[in-house]
Design a protein around this motif. Structure first.
Motif, PDB file in Angstrom:
ATOM      1  N   THR A   1       1.184   3.698  -2.943  1.00  0.00           N
ATOM      2  CA  THR A   1       0.120   4.650  -3.282  1.00  0.00           C
ATOM      3  C   THR A   1       0.376   6.032  -2.692  1.00  0.00           C
ATOM      4  OG1 THR A   1      -1.267   4.107  -1.372  1.00  0.00           O
ATOM      5  CG2 THR A   1      -1.531   2.761  -3.358  1.00  0.00           C
TER       6      THR A   1
ATOM      7  N   ASP B 142       0.830  -1.206   0.000  1.00  0.00           N
ATOM      8  CA  ASP B 142       0.000   0.000   0.000  1.00  0.00           C
ATOM      9  C   ASP B 142       0.864   1.256   0.000  1.00  0.00           C
ATOM     10  OD1 ASP B 142      -2.753   1.237   0.353  1.00  0.00           O
ATOM     11  OD2 ASP B 142      -1.648   2.101   2.057  1.00  0.00           O
TER      12      ASP B 142
ATOM     13  N   ILE C 284      -5.349   2.990  -4.442  1.00  0.00           N
ATOM     14  CA  ILE C 284      -4.715   3.246  -5.725  1.00  0.00           C
ATOM     15  C   ILE C 284      -5.134   4.604  -6.298  1.00  0.00           C
ATOM     16  CG2 ILE C 284      -6.510   2.141  -7.130  1.00  0.00           C
ATOM     17  CD1 ILE C 284      -2.732   1.739  -7.704  1.00  0.00           C
TER      18      ILE C 284
END
Length: 931
Positions: free
Chosen positions: A793, A790, A816
């Motif tokens: 992002t 993650d 995203i």
């Protein structure tokens, strides 16, 4: 007396200002004082060699820089200024300076009227305590002597002083400098430029008891508009005022209207705004007006400058925001104007017009470059006095009038970067015997001289880039023996270079023959008698054969995109410590690299891309401590990366793609190469994990590790790549200036722009000037596993993300959609599962998406960008549905859907649905499929 003293300096070196009478001998006390002064300074032996005790050197009145009174024998002038300037070369200037302290014995020269110690270095020491001494001194020049701020406190004791120059000293500690100046009431010329003067918010007004005029120079001090009251009491006496390169803001103040004696006003390089006030046009004495590099605006129209039209000789409005048409006939109304600088404004309209001038213009310098002028060039007959004509970087079109040949005084001619067309013949240059600088580059001109034409001029700079000179090599160049810069790139020449051309002028600085179709082999150039350190660009031609042996003193060698073949061992013979740029890319060169990199301590660019080199990188590459760009792309290099490369910590661009390098990616890349902006190891044989040390590359913008055999997880620390959260700039070009060096100082002769292939939207593009815009991470075609972190992002300015062709599992990160600048996203050919996050619809710039061949399921989120994509972006995900996918689900799938739908609809405990014995489907999968 003051004027007589100034006139007495007969040479710039201050040589032998001796007494006229042979029987005059200097006073012994003053002679001893001068010798004590000599003992306090370190000097070049030649400067004070005449100061001594030999029989012929006893008379100090005969010493260099000393002048005595013919009547009394007293020393009245001491001129020891450094005769060199920075134009002579920085090192020469520095080495010629006197160094040490100013001996108090200088105060014994009680009759001294003129003292010049400028250009020497007294190392921050104090000036001797004057305390009533030197009260006859009228002229004091101590500029650039590195004296302390206390010098101003000593100046206050020099009440007879008329001329004072303390420029280029650090006077930042002189907090009350205006009050100190008031103790010198008879000053006629005050120079305190570049002194770091402290800002005084409420300065007292200067007082001046002389009835004559006064000149003041306070430029380069970061002074604000609060300085104006300093001048109130002497406004009417100011004849010359320079406040250049300060921090003056707002409009030009009204009190300037009282400067009734003003001849020279310079307020350049400040933050002034608004129009030029009309009252300036009513000061009929002004000869020089310089307001360059401000934010002044308004139009330049007839009547704007009032009676200045009769007195003004020099007008400089360079780099402002003046707009509107330029009315050339109006220029003729300035009957005394010699120089006009209007470049870098917003002037528009047509340049040509009807010229009904009563008399020819007296202009010698006309600078109109970088405006928006259009139309054709004017008839130049009226400008018969012009020496400098610069109209480059406008929108001019049409032919160049033959009246150009009437400008017999012309020395500089610059028409570059317009849309001029037609033929340039010898008629255009028939009377230009004084022409030295010619720039017609980047027009649509055909330069067509008769084969036997012999120009009257000898050019120093020749810029004819992308003018039509070919197909034959221009023979008239054989007559040019003094050029320093020659650029005939893109000139349509498809000829061999004649032998006579290589008899190049000894002061050559740059040579550019690139972007032609020149053929043949280059001769051995090592015997060229070049006195400077030139650069050479022969790229984009059809030269063949082995690399020539080059002169040792080259600063840049660009031979890219030719047909040179064989080894590069001849480069070791160059052994150029001055070499900064070496580009041999896109040739047929082969073999191993010679182990002689230690010769090139100043090399900043090494580009050997797209050749047939093989073998390992020599360990001496670690000697390139100035290197900023290394491009070895598309060769057959092999082996591990040499650890010595970690010494090259100035590297910004490293492209090793499409080779056969192997081993693990070294951790020292992240630990030592902290300046990297671009790193590509694409298409090699690297294996193992991606070292987390790469996350220390805070400046990296493009990271390409694709097409290797890398394994393990995508590093969680990628969010530490802080340049990926900084917005790209179109002007942020990855490259380096390259330099040539003359006898004085080096200067930039070009800008080398790095170019690279980047993966973007499923294709490869060769990028150059726009590289600085991109933020790219490409880890495609490896054996990476685990989930997409993650953390990736958080790289909010990422433009391209390619993780395709790996073994990644898990879900696409829910966040995203944070990647707002993302234009290209490729996650294809992995094992990703679950739904496509709804936030992906927030990627408004996304124009390329490839999620094919994964295990994704559910309905494709609705969003303008997603539904406009081709359905192939989602192929190979059997459980995806919704636009842009239009095909119906398979029959067996529809049957199971309907069967499960009934079970759900008929069961109160639908959420507890058990696994079917003949299916591995779960309820969540059913919900995803039931769209």
């Amino acid at each position: 007396m003051f004027l007589w003293l100034c006139h007495s300096i007969t040479t710039a070196n201050g040589f032998n200002l001796s007494a006229k009478e042979d029987n005059i001998r200097c006073i012994e006390k003053e002679r001893r004082a001068l010798l004590m002064f000599k003992q306090s300074v370190v000097h070049d032996p030649g400067r004070l060699s005449s100061w001594g005790s030999k029989d012929g050197e006893k008379d100090c009145c005969l010493w260099r820089g000393v002048r005595c009174s013919n009547r009394t024998g007293h020393v009245i002038m001491l001129n020891l200024h450094n005769p060199l300037t920075f134009d002579d070369g920085f090192y020469a200037y520095q080495n010629n300076r006197l160094r040490g302290t100013i001996n108090p014995s200088l105060l014994e020269l009680q009759h001294l009227r003129y003292l010049d110690l400028s250009g020497n270095d007294f190392g921050g020491s104090l000036f001797p305590n004057i305390n009533g001494s030197l009260n006859r001194l009228r002229y004091l020049d101590l500029h650039d002597t590195a004296l302390s701020s206390a010098i101003l406190y000593q100046v206050g004791n020099l009440s007879s002083l008329r001329y004072l120059d303390l420029s280029w000293n650090n006077l930042s500690e002189a907090k009350d400098w205006p009050q100190l100046l008031n103790k010198v009431p008879y000053l006629e010329d005050l120079k305190l430029s570049w002194c770091s003067l402290p800002i005084i918010l409420s300065p007292p007004s200067l007082t001046n008891s002389t009835s004559t005029q006064i000149s003041i120079d306070l430029s380069g001090n970061e002074l604000t508009s609060s300085i104006y009251p300093l001048l109130f009491n002497i406004t009417s006496k100011i004849v010359d005022l320079s406040l250049d390169e300060n921090s003056l803001g707002g409009s030009i103040p009204d009190f300037f209207r009282n400067m009734i004696s003003l001849k020279h006003l310079s307020l350049s390089v400040n933050n002034l705004e608004g129009d030029i006030p009309k009252f300036l046009g009513n000061i009929c004495t002004v000869e020089t007006l310089s307001l360059a590099v401000n934010n002044l605006s308004g139009s330049i129209i007839p009547g704007y400058f009032g009676c200045l039209e009769n007195s003004l000789q020099f007008l400089d409005l360079f780099v402002n925001k003046f707009h509107g048409p330029l009315v050339l006939p109006y220029i003729a109304r300035f009957s005394s104007l010699r120089e006009l600088h209007l470049a870098d404004n917003r002037l528009n309209g047509f340049l040509s017009g009807t010229f009904n001038f009563k008399q020819p213009s007296k202009l010698t310098y006309l600078h109109l470059s970088s405006n928006q002028l259009k139309g054709t060039l004017p008839d130049f007959t009226i400008f018969s006095s012009l020496k400098v004509l610069l109209i480059n970087d406008n929108q001019l079109n049409g032919a160049v009038p033959e009246s150009l040949g009437c400008l017999s005084e012309l020395e500089h001619l610059y028409f570059a970067r317009n849309s001029l067309e037609g033929v340039i013949s010898e008629t255009h240059f028939k009377n230009l015997s004084k022409l030295r600088f010619l720039d017609l580059s980047f027009n649509h001109l055909v330069v067509n001289f008769s084969p036997g034409w012999v120009p009257l001029f000898q050019l120093h700079q020749i810029y004819l880039s992308f003018c039509k000179l070919g197909p034959h090599f221009p023979k008239w160049l054989q007559t040019q023996k003094e050029f320093e810069d020659l650029d005939i790139s893109g000139a349509g020449i498809s000829d061999t270079i004649p032998d006579w051309f290589w008899d190049l002028p000894p002061h050559l600085l740059s040579l550019n023959l690139s972007h032609n179709q020149m053929t043949g082999m280059l001769p051995d150039l090592s015997s060229l008698k070049l006195k400077e350190f030139p650069g050479m660009d022969l790229s984009f031609n059809m030269f063949e054969g082995p690399l020539p042996v080059l002169p040792y003193n080259m600063t840049s060698i660009i031979l890219a995109k030719n047909r040179f073949s064989g080894s590069v061992s001849s480069l070791c013979k160059t052994a150029a410590g001055s070499l900064s740029i070496l580009d041999l890319s896109d040739n047929l060169l082969s073999g191993v690299l010679p182990d002689c990199f230690f010769h090139w301590q100043n090399l900043s660019v090494l580009n050997l891309a797209n050749n047939n080199f093989s073998g390992v990188i020599p360990t001496t590459v670690g000697s390139l401590l100035s290197i900023e760009t290394i491009n070895l792309r598309n060769n057959s290099f092999s082996g591990d990366l040499p650890s010595s490369l970690k010494n090259c910590n100035r590297l910004a661009f490293l492209d090793l793609s499409e080779n056969m390098f192997s081993g693990s990616i070294p951790a020292w890349i992240g630990e030592n190469l902290f300046s990297l902006i671009f790193l590509s190891l694409q298409a090699n044989e690297f294996y193992g994990r991606i070292p987390s040390n790469l996350c220390q590359l805070a400046n990296i913008r493009i990271l390409d590790l694709s097409q290797n055999t890398l394994s393990g997880a995508v590093p969680l620390c990628l969010n530490n790549l802080t340049a990926m959260v900084q917005k790209g700039d179109q002007d942020d070009i990855i490259g380096q200036e390259y330099w040539s060096s003359g006898e004085a100082n080096g200067f930039a002769t070009g800008f080398y722009i790095a170019e690279a292939w980047v993966g973007l939207k499923g294709k490869k593009y060769e990028c150059e000037r726009n590289l600085g815009l991109f933020r790219i991470i490409d880890l495609a075609s490896n054996k990476l596993d685990g989930e997409i972190p993650d953390e990736i992002t958080r790289l909010s300015e990422l433009v391209v993300l390619n993780l395709s062709g790996n073994n990644l599992i898990g879900f696409i990160p829910e966040n995203i959609g944070r990647l707002k600048q993302l234009e290209s996203l490729d996650l294809s050919n992995n094992q990703l599962s679950g739904q496509i996050p709804n936030s992906i619809a927030d990627l408004n710039f996304l124009s390329y998406l490839n999620l094919s061949y994964n295990n994704l399921s559910g309905k494709i989120p609705l969003g303008t960008q997603l539904q406009s994509l081709d359905a192939s972006a989602f192929i190979g995900n059997q459980a995806l549905c919704g636009p842009p996918i239009t095909q119906e689900a398979p029959k067996r799938t529809r049957f199971k859907l309907n069967h499960l739908k009934k079970r759900v609809m008929n069961s109160i405990d639908g959420l507890m649905l058990e696994r079917e014995s003949d299916s591995s489907w779960r309820f969540g999968e059913f919900l995803a499929l039931y769209c």
